[in-house]
Motif scaffolding. Structure first.
Motif, mmCIF file in Angstrom:
data_model
loop_
_atom_site.group_PDB
_atom_site.id
_atom_site.type_symbol
_atom_site.label_atom_id
_atom_site.label_comp_id
_atom_site.label_asym_id
_atom_site.label_seq_id
_atom_site.Cartn_x
_atom_site.Cartn_y
_atom_site.Cartn_z
ATOM 1 N N GLY A 121 0.792 -1.225 0.000
ATOM 2 C CA GLY A 121 0.000 0.000 0.000
ATOM 3 C C GLY A 121 0.821 1.271 0.000
ATOM 4 O O GLY A 121 0.274 2.364 0.108
ATOM 5 N N ASP A 164 -6.555 3.590 2.440
ATOM 6 C CA ASP A 164 -7.200 2.333 2.823
ATOM 7 C C ASP A 164 -8.522 2.526 3.562
ATOM 8 O O ASP A 164 -9.308 1.600 3.688
ATOM 9 C CB ASP A 164 -6.251 1.453 3.638
ATOM 10 N N TYR A 202 -10.707 4.596 2.325
ATOM 11 C CA TYR A 202 -11.511 5.053 1.180
ATOM 12 C C TYR A 202 -11.718 6.563 1.137
ATOM 13 O O TYR A 202 -12.624 7.049 0.475
ATOM 14 C CB TYR A 202 -12.840 4.303 1.101
ATOM 15 N N LYS A 235 -4.986 2.585 -1.680
ATOM 16 C CA LYS A 235 -5.653 1.635 -2.574
ATOM 17 C C LYS A 235 -5.266 1.917 -4.019
ATOM 18 O O LYS A 235 -5.045 1.007 -4.794
ATOM 19 C CB LYS A 235 -7.171 1.734 -2.435
ATOM 20 N N SER A 236 -5.230 3.212 -4.378
ATOM 21 C CA SER A 236 -4.871 3.609 -5.739
ATOM 22 C C SER A 236 -4.390 5.052 -5.731
ATOM 23 O O SER A 236 -4.651 5.802 -4.796
ATOM 24 C CB SER A 236 -6.053 3.444 -6.700
#
Length: 82
Positions: free
Chosen positions: A5, A44, A46, A30-31
């Protein structure tokens, strides 16, 4: 984003868009999406965080983490820094 991550960025960095702010180095992403002058990532939990130039043109905005609409109230699934 690596398998743990962590975020690794490189390239053009005039506005600190390729340097992950210290406050996020221990967090898991996450991205991530990198634009020409800024970068945004989904953590992580969101939430979305962005750094680099905000586009406001003020010197103090360069390299700063800046607020994202809906921060704290939305769970993001994707983000694009353009």
């Amino acid at each position: 984003v690596d398998s743990l991550g962590g975020v690794h960025c490189w390239g053009y960095n005039r506005d600190n868009q390729a340097r992950v702010p210290e406050v996020y180095k221990s967090r898991k992403f996450k991205s991530v999406s990198a634009g020409k002058y800024h970068t945004c990532g989904i953590l992580d939990d969101y939430t979305v965080q962005c750094w680099g130039a905000s586009g406001a043109g003020a010197e103090f905005d360069v390299g700063q983490v800046y607020p994202v609409p809906g921060k704290g109230t939305l769970k993001w699934s994707s983000v694009s820094a353009g």
